[in-house]
Design a protein around this motif. Structure first.
Motif, PDB file in Angstrom:
ATOM      1  N   ASP A 151       0.822  -1.206   0.000  1.00 25.84           N
ATOM      2  CA  ASP A 151       0.000   0.000   0.000  1.00 25.84           C
ATOM      3  C   ASP A 151       0.864   1.267   0.000  1.00 25.84           C
ATOM      4  O   ASP A 151       0.441   2.307  -0.500  1.00 25.84           O
ATOM      5  CB  ASP A 151      -0.908   0.015   1.230  1.00 25.84           C
ATOM      6  CG  ASP A 151      -1.848  -1.176   1.243  1.00 25.84           C
ATOM      7  OD1 ASP A 151      -2.404  -1.499   0.173  1.00 25.84           O
ATOM      8  OD2 ASP A 151      -2.015  -1.798   2.308  1.00 25.84           O
ATOM      9  N   ALA A 152       2.050   1.167   0.607  1.00 20.69           N
ATOM     10  CA  ALA A 152       2.881   2.366   0.736  1.00 20.69           C
ATOM     11  C   ALA A 152       4.323   1.999   1.027  1.00 20.69           C
ATOM     12  O   ALA A 152       4.610   0.902   1.511  1.00 20.69           O
ATOM     13  CB  ALA A 152       2.350   3.250   1.870  1.00 20.69           C
ATOM     14  N   GLY A 166      -0.716   2.204  -7.868  1.00 20.30           N
ATOM     15  CA  GLY A 166      -1.503   2.638  -6.711  1.00 20.30           C
ATOM     16  C   GLY A 166      -0.696   2.860  -5.445  1.00 20.30           C
ATOM     17  O   GLY A 166      -1.231   3.309  -4.425  1.00 20.30           O
ATOM     18  N   LYS A 223       1.538   4.259  -2.480  1.00 22.53           N
ATOM     19  CA  LYS A 223       1.800   5.605  -1.967  1.00 22.53           C
ATOM     20  C   LYS A 223       3.246   5.712  -1.501  1.00 22.53           C
ATOM     21  O   LYS A 223       3.766   4.820  -0.835  1.00 22.53           O
ATOM     22  CB  LYS A 223       0.862   5.907  -0.798  1.00 22.53           C
ATOM     23  CG  LYS A 223      -0.603   5.865  -1.206  1.00 22.53           C
ATOM     24  CD  LYS A 223      -1.463   6.774  -0.376  1.00 22.53           C
ATOM     25  CE  LYS A 223      -2.893   6.754  -0.914  1.00 22.53           C
ATOM     26  NZ  LYS A 223      -3.006   7.253  -2.311  1.00 22.53           N
ATOM     27  N   ILE A 271       5.446   7.718   0.932  1.00 20.64           N
ATOM     28  CA  ILE A 271       5.302   8.609   2.086  1.00 20.64           C
ATOM     29  C   ILE A 271       6.690   9.017   2.560  1.00 20.64           C
ATOM     30  O   ILE A 271       7.503   8.175   2.955  1.00 20.64           O
ATOM     31  CB  ILE A 271       4.501   7.915   3.207  1.00 20.64           C
ATOM     32  CG1 ILE A 271       3.139   7.467   2.642  1.00 20.64           C
ATOM     33  CG2 ILE A 271       4.346   8.859   4.408  1.00 20.64           C
ATOM     34  CD1 ILE A 271       2.271   6.695   3.620  1.00 20.64           C
ATOM     35  N   ASP A 301       3.362  11.189  -2.145  1.00 24.76           N
ATOM     36  CA  ASP A 301       1.968  11.381  -1.731  1.00 24.76           C
ATOM     37  C   ASP A 301       1.783  12.121  -0.420  1.00 24.76           C
ATOM     38  O   ASP A 301       0.723  12.691  -0.182  1.00 24.76           O
ATOM     39  CB  ASP A 301       1.293  10.011  -1.647  1.00 24.76           C
ATOM     40  CG  ASP A 301       1.301   9.312  -2.994  1.00 24.76           C
ATOM     41  OD1 ASP A 301       0.410   9.600  -3.801  1.00 24.76           O
ATOM     42  OD2 ASP A 301       2.231   8.525  -3.266  1.00 24.76           O
ATOM     43  N   LEU A 345      -2.989  11.287   6.011  1.00 21.25           N
ATOM     44  CA  LEU A 345      -3.451  10.497   4.866  1.00 21.25           C
ATOM     45  C   LEU A 345      -4.946  10.673   4.623  1.00 21.25           C
ATOM     46  O   LEU A 345      -5.406  10.500   3.490  1.00 21.25           O
ATOM     47  CB  LEU A 345      -3.133   9.011   5.085  1.00 21.25           C
ATOM     48  CG  LEU A 345      -1.654   8.641   5.153  1.00 21.25           C
ATOM     49  CD1 LEU A 345      -1.489   7.149   5.383  1.00 21.25           C
ATOM     50  CD2 LEU A 345      -0.927   9.065   3.872  1.00 21.25           C
ATOM     51  N   ASP A 361      -9.846   8.097   3.816  1.00 21.29           N
ATOM     52  CA  ASP A 361     -10.045   7.134   2.723  1.00 21.29           C
ATOM     53  C   ASP A 361      -8.858   6.194   2.527  1.00 21.29           C
ATOM     54  O   ASP A 361      -8.956   5.226   1.771  1.00 21.29           O
ATOM     55  CB  ASP A 361     -10.302   7.883   1.402  1.00 21.29           C
ATOM     56  CG  ASP A 361     -11.595   8.681   1.472  1.00 21.29           C
ATOM     57  OD1 ASP A 361     -12.429   8.353   2.350  1.00 21.29           O
ATOM     58  OD2 ASP A 361     -11.748   9.626   0.687  1.00 21.29           O
ATOM     59  N   VAL A 362      -7.745   6.495   3.182  1.00 13.71           N
ATOM     60  CA  VAL A 362      -6.558   5.658   2.990  1.00 13.71           C
ATOM     61  C   VAL A 362      -6.451   4.677   4.142  1.00 13.71           C
ATOM     62  O   VAL A 362      -6.374   5.081   5.308  1.00 13.71           O
ATOM     63  CB  VAL A 362      -5.280   6.523   2.911  1.00 13.71           C
ATOM     64  CG1 VAL A 362      -4.044   5.620   2.815  1.00 13.71           C
ATOM     65  CG2 VAL A 362      -5.350   7.461   1.718  1.00 13.71           C
ATOM     66  N   ARG A 363      -6.446   3.394   3.822  1.00 15.32           N
ATOM     67  CA  ARG A 363      -6.264   2.370   4.837  1.00 15.32           C
ATOM     68  C   ARG A 363      -5.002   1.585   4.492  1.00 15.32           C
ATOM     69  O   ARG A 363      -4.912   1.025   3.405  1.00 15.32           O
ATOM     70  CB  ARG A 363      -7.513   1.475   4.839  1.00 15.32           C
ATOM     71  CG  ARG A 363      -7.449   0.233   5.661  1.00 15.32           C
ATOM     72  CD  ARG A 363      -8.057   0.391   7.062  1.00 15.32           C
ATOM     73  NE  ARG A 363      -7.426  -0.586   7.945  1.00 15.32           N
ATOM     74  CZ  ARG A 363      -7.819  -1.867   8.049  1.00 15.32           C
ATOM     75  NH1 ARG A 363      -8.865  -2.279   7.389  1.00 15.32           N
ATOM     76  NH2 ARG A 363      -7.167  -2.701   8.835  1.00 15.32           N
ATOM     77  N   LEU A 364      -4.026   1.585   5.418  1.00  8.02           N
ATOM     78  CA  LEU A 364      -2.771   0.862   5.180  1.00  8.02           C
ATOM     79  C   LEU A 364      -2.846  -0.531   5.775  1.00  8.02           C
ATOM     80  O   LEU A 364      -3.259  -0.701   6.926  1.00  8.02           O
ATOM     81  CB  LEU A 364      -1.599   1.625   5.807  1.00  8.02           C
ATOM     82  CG  LEU A 364      -1.357   3.056   5.317  1.00  8.02           C
ATOM     83  CD1 LEU A 364      -0.185   3.688   6.055  1.00  8.02           C
ATOM     84  CD2 LEU A 364      -1.111   3.082   3.814  1.00  8.02           C
TER      85      LEU A 364
END
Lengths: 339, 339
Positions: free
Chosen positions: B179-180, B204, B206, B208, B261, B306, B309-312
């Protein structure tokens, strides 16, 4: 030993292999690392078996887990008990937690709160006692009488010895043919397990024991091996390798006596120098007790001890654990400004 | 940006892939580690990319090696030059040594002797200068004029950015869908390389960024990203993360601006807390700059930054380096009695 009559040792290769199968679902297969800068300093190739990455932060989990998993159904119901303030206490608590059985840990009242909390963090049931060996043993006996729990010695226990020996099975698969394995020794559980498994699989391999001589020059393993009898009369070594202040027992000593090849007693400054190489060159954390094997491998007393006929090319060094209380050494504070 | 017209960034996925082929014979493929205790604290699964195990002890070797290996035959004859007192200096010296070409390293005269010695240990040719950025740049220019050596910036260099990006190729192979990725940022060489490669392969994902805000609250990357313009007017952050005091450049900033992001600016105490988890739970050495990514992943400001809406669930954290001067922090002395 009369010809044809086999000496009864507490542990065999088959016991170690059975232990490996028993602990496989729970223990980590720890990595082997190499470091060209340290090889250069040593003059031979070293394969480091990194037990700081074992569950609980030390090899001790292997033996504790095997002892717990080998219990009968009835024994499981009553749980396990030991007296310890160190890695064995942590590992037994964790092994019991994973088996969902109680672990009673008798802890001297002068044990730092951080260590008591760590045991409790693995659901260990801490029972405090006075800080003496007599009080520890009496405390464990009282728990046994009250609960029926099985006592698990940190080293003088066949299941523990076999569990520690699983390290050697992995190591020889990972590193191949070796001339020697350097092992930190205290009570001898790790050394006897490794010696049993490694010599069965590679008969020519040398098992070289590494112990701290301490500021008070109290190298009991070297003295015992030199005289061929278990010396229990020496003082406890005054050393930063606080995991290596125990004494061999009646189960470990015969294996140490017969299946190990040399002892190197290292100084405090040699231990710190080994730690420095491990932190600065390998970038891994090791506790002082865990660095004693490398200190022996780098010792100027190694070659004279082994004699002119022994040439080391490929060896393993066991980095036995990485549980360091950095806070107590002022390490975190050193990064922040004074309050 | 007008439709159909591609913005010219300094580095592409193809550049990163070419760099990976170029450095493969020299660089380590570093391991990815996990730690259940830290996952629990974070609330998501973390894959740690362990660049302290890279040659030279930090990711910097990737970019330096790619820059050296990409030189023409004629450029090789004259060697390379940079000004640095940190990991880039070490890595460029090592990369040049492996290519058997000279590396001139302009070092401020107040750089600790241990760091100068480390550069010299990799056959780097140390040239001292006054401790100011002007003097460093003038020193490097003088070496260039004298020797014809190629200047290799620590970050604002396309070959360096592509080399650092090779970390992401390995990471995505090792960890799968993420996810990131949390990346420590200073000049942006590492972040821009990773962002370029990772977003090309997993659109998709992210990126960070993690930067130290310092005691003087000087978070220049956060300010630059918030305003969409490169802020060069903020003071250098006063931080123990001494590898993260640089500024983005004209090659790295456009990539950072467009392909990352979020930015989390962490405090000094958050950095030390992250180091403590890494040492005590993962048992590996990390320098303060190297722990800043984990500090961001654990920051209470992460979720608000974040948005809802962002779930890691599965992320990577880059542990960027492990070059710690333990002696300067009194660590070795702490193990031995006062003299």
């Amino acid at each position: 030993m009369a010809p044809g009559r086999e000496q009864a040792y507490a542990v065999s290769l088959e016991d170690v292999q059975a232990a490996a199968a028993r602990i496989a679902p729970f223990a980590h297969r720890t990595p082997v690392m190499t470091c060209s800068a340290i090889d250069k300093a040593a003059g031979f190739s070293i394969f480091f078996k990194c037990e700081q990455f074992q569950k609980g932060g030390a090899f001790k989990f292997r033996g504790a887990c095997n002892a717990v998993q080998a219990l009968s159904e009835e024994q499981r119901r009553c749980g396990v008990v030991t007296h310890s303030s160190g890695n064995h206490a942590l590992s037994l608590a964790l092994a019991a937690q994973l088996a969902d059985i109680p672990a009673y840990i008798v802890v001297p009242s002068n044990t730092p709160q951080v260590k008591q909390d760590a045991v409790a963090g693995y659901a260990g049931l801490v029972e405090l006692c006075e800080p003496s060996m007599d009080a520890r043993e009496a405390g464990a006996a009282a728990v046994q009488a009250r609960t029926g729990a099985t006592f698990v010695s940190p080293y003088n226990n066949a299941a523990v010895m076999a569990g520690q020996g699983t390290l050697a099975l992995e190591l020889l698969e990972q590193a191949g043919e070796l001339d020697a394995i350097f092992v930190p020794i205290s009570g001898g559980g790790l050394s006897s397990g490794i010696a049993t498994a490694a010599k069965a699989l590679q008969p020519g391999i040398k098992i070289i024991l590494a112990e701290p001589r301490g500021w008070n020059d109290a190298a009991d393993v070297a003295a015992s091996k030199a005289e061929g009898r278990l010396r229990m009369d020496l003082p406890k070594p005054a050393t930063i390798a606080d995991g290596l202040q125990g004494r061999m027992g009646d189960l470990t000593w015969p294996v140490i006596r017969d299946r190990t090849d040399a002892v190197i007693a290292v100084t405090e400054t040699e231990i710190v120098a080994a730690m420095q190489l491990i932190y600065e060159r390998m970038k891994v954390v090791v506790e002082p007790s865990g660095a004693v094997g490398l200190a022996a491998a780098l010792s100027p007393r190694l070659a004279p001890t082994l004699g002119p006929d022994v040439r080391l090319r490929r060896v393993a060094v066991v980095l036995s654990g990485g549980n360091v209380d950095f806070g107590a050494r002022g390490f975190w504070r050193a990064w922040l400004p004074p309050e």
